[in-house]
Design a protein around this motif. Structure first.
Motif, PDB file in Angstrom:
ATOM      1  N   LYS A   1      -0.579   2.951  13.908  1.00 46.81           N
ATOM      2  CA  LYS A   1      -1.711   3.743  13.421  1.00 46.81           C
ATOM      3  C   LYS A   1      -1.300   4.691  12.289  1.00 46.81           C
TER       4      LYS A   1
ATOM      5  N   THR B   1       0.838  -1.204   0.000  1.00 45.93           N
ATOM      6  CA  THR B   1       0.000   0.000   0.000  1.00 45.93           C
ATOM      7  C   THR B   1       0.872   1.254   0.000  1.00 45.93           C
TER       8      THR B   1
ATOM      9  N   THR C   1      -0.706   5.751   8.741  1.00 50.80           N
ATOM     10  CA  THR C   1      -1.258   5.217   7.499  1.00 50.80           C
ATOM     11  C   THR C   1      -0.152   5.065   6.451  1.00 50.80           C
TER      12      THR C   1
ATOM     13  N   GLN D   1       0.726   9.266  16.814  1.00 47.48           N
ATOM     14  CA  GLN D   1      -0.110   8.528  15.867  1.00 47.48           C
ATOM     15  C   GLN D   1      -1.564   8.387  16.316  1.00 47.48           C
TER      16      GLN D   1
ATOM     17  N   GLU E   1      -0.303   6.110   3.563  1.00 47.45           N
ATOM     18  CA  GLU E   1      -0.261   7.388   2.857  1.00 47.45           C
ATOM     19  C   GLU E   1       0.709   8.349   3.532  1.00 47.45           C
TER      20      GLU E   1
END
Length: 507
Positions: free
Chosen positions: A390, A333, A392, A424, A394
């Protein structure tokens, strides 16, 4: 020890990832407060009746298919009777004559690149016992939170011939269980435990000799060390003319690195198995099996090959990623997010495919290094795992792009990542651009500001500047380090080195 070979079978107990326990509605979770997730059913109160957890059935169905095991159309629950304080009913509801599935397999590959299939005899559903806690004064307490937690027991055949093979087999089961979402399989939390059956025999002999069972091993390293110790211990007995003649159960002492005798090994007759009268036979339809088969995800071995092909990772690096489905998913991801971020950088030229083709390998190496290096190191330092993360993908990809775009040097990026972990749980707390601005660590590219810092350092260290002028180029890095310290790590080190050489007259 080349005179003898070790013969090993392993029973792996996996705690299933369900919301409730195996036969009651109590929460199935780790809880530091003793005896809060309990009810009359899981504490064995008279007159209570168990109800089978259908989610546990589904998870074992998926795992059975992943391990290529044959799911029986009908399996039967049985009472395994023994008296111990951690078993409130005085028996464990398990399976015996007709398990959930049989004849599975798991393939391993050794350091010597030798592939081997470890056959699995059976997978059976059962419940966990409570947890005993022993105090230094000799007293013992029982925490029933774990009593009745859903388990699958995976029983291998005696195909394992070394401590290395045992380790690889356990790691393979752990990886498959995680990929399938069946269990978190965290051995430190007791979600995966191993009983190892060990015997030895002269090399070339095919007979099976008396086995020794070592129970409740809670780390892969303990599995390895147990087998190595038992090989040496039993070989010494054989050499003395007194090989083991009675099966026994032993425990592993991690501090001393040895197994310790506990009791004579029980046989099936000692447990007085009989069919569980309160749970009817479990019947599985072809439609259920087809549904579970569709739920089986891309398995570790297949994903490893795809990662090698798609990202040009080495077999070792791809293997590190597929050791845990969460790591592999986070990496892929992140790579997807990196591709999106890459197109927003002004310094890149060309269409999307051209930009990706030119920069892909650099970003792959960067992502792998930051995830398996810096990120893991910070999580370990805080006593956390990827399950606690936590941040991401991204935001993590944005951090890597800031490094790629030379807005952050590596030292500053490590600071930003540490702050991302600290914040986070705060909304937008893991935004790397915001943290970079708050810390004031964005790389300086302004020649005027950097020139002033370079001049200050050269004036403070004239002898080092003379060394550089005299041909000692490695001394440049000393001066670069001083400039970096003066600018609190925000200077671009390549630009600083260029300015130093320019000032000294080497350019």
């Amino acid at each position: 020890m080349s005179k003898y070979e070790v013969v090993v079978g392993i029973e792996v107990h996996l705690q299933l990832k369900t919301a409730s326990k195996m036969y009651c509605a109590c929460r199935n979770e780790d809880n530091a407060t003793p005896n809060v997730n309990i009810c009359p059913i899981c504490t064995g109160q008279p007159g209570t009746l168990p109800v089978l957890n259908q989610k546990a059935v589904e998870l074992v169905g998926i795992l059975s298919i992943a391990l290529e095991a044959e799911i029986l159309q009908e399996s039967v629950f049985a009472r395994k009777n023994y008296f111990y304080p951690d078993l409130p009913k005085g028996y464990q509801i398990s399976q015996y004559e007709l398990p959930f599935s049989k004849d599975g397999k798991a393939e391993i590959e050794t350091r010597a690149l030798h592939k081997k299939v470890i056959r699995i005899e059976r997978l059976q559903l059962e419940e966990d016992s409570a947890k005993m806690m022993h105090a230094v004064d000799g007293s013992s307490l029982v925490d029933f939170n774990r009593a009745g937690a859903p388990l699958v027991e995976i029983v291998s055949l005696t195909d394992i011939r070394s401590a290395e093979e045992a380790k690889l087999y356990v790691l393979q089961l752990q990886s498959i269980a995680r990929f399938c979402g069946v269990s978190d399989a965290d051995m430190e939390k007791g979600q995966m435990r191993c009983d190892v059956n060990v015997s030895i025999r002269p090399v070339g002999d095919t007979k099976l000799y008396t086995k020794i069972e070592v129970k409740n091993l809670n780390s892969v390293r303990a599995v390895e060390r147990t087998i190595e110790f038992e090989l040496n211990r039993q070989a010494s007995l054989w050499e003395a003319g007194t090989p083991p003649t009675k099966s026994e159960t032993r425990g592993w002492n991690d501090a001393s690195g040895e197994t310790v005798a506990q009791r004579t090994k029980e046989g099936a007759a000692d447990y007085r198995y009989f069919n569980e009268p309160d749970i009817p036979p479990l019947r599985i339809t072809p439609e259920q099996v087809a549904h579970w088969r569709a739920e089986v995800p891309e398995l570790p071995a297949v994903r490893q090959q795809r990662l090698m092909s798609e990202y040009e990772l080495s077999k070792h690096d791809a293997g590190v990623l597929v050791g845990d489905a969460r790591i592999a998913e986070f990496f892929e991801t992140t790579m997807s997010e990196l591709r999106a971020w890459l197109n927003s950088i002004e310094s890149t030229e060309g269409n999307e495919e051209e930009i990706w083709k030119v920069n892909r390998l650099k970003l792959v190496r960067g992502a792998f290094g930051w995830i398996t290096g810096d990120l893991f190191k910070l999580l370990n330092r805080q006593g956390k795992t990827l399950a606690d993360l936590k941040i991401t993908p991204e935001n993590f990809a944005e951090l890597l792009i800031l490094v790629f775009d030379k807005k952050l040097n590596r030292t500053a990026a490590a600071q930003v990542l540490e702050m991302m972990l600290e914040k986070q749980h705060v909304p937008n707390g893991s935004d790397p651009s915001m943290i970079m601005q708050n810390l004031g660590v964005e790389q300086q590219h302004d020649t005027g500001a950097l020139s002033a810092a370079v001049d200050t350092v050269l004036n403070e260290h004239p002898s080092v500047a003379a060394d550089v002028r005299g041909g000692k180029d490695q001394a440049v890095m000393f001066l670069v380090g001083k400039v970096m310290k003066l600018t609190k790590g925000s200077a671009n080190p390549e630009k600083v080195a260029e300015l130093i050489r320019d000032r000294i007259g080497l350019i």
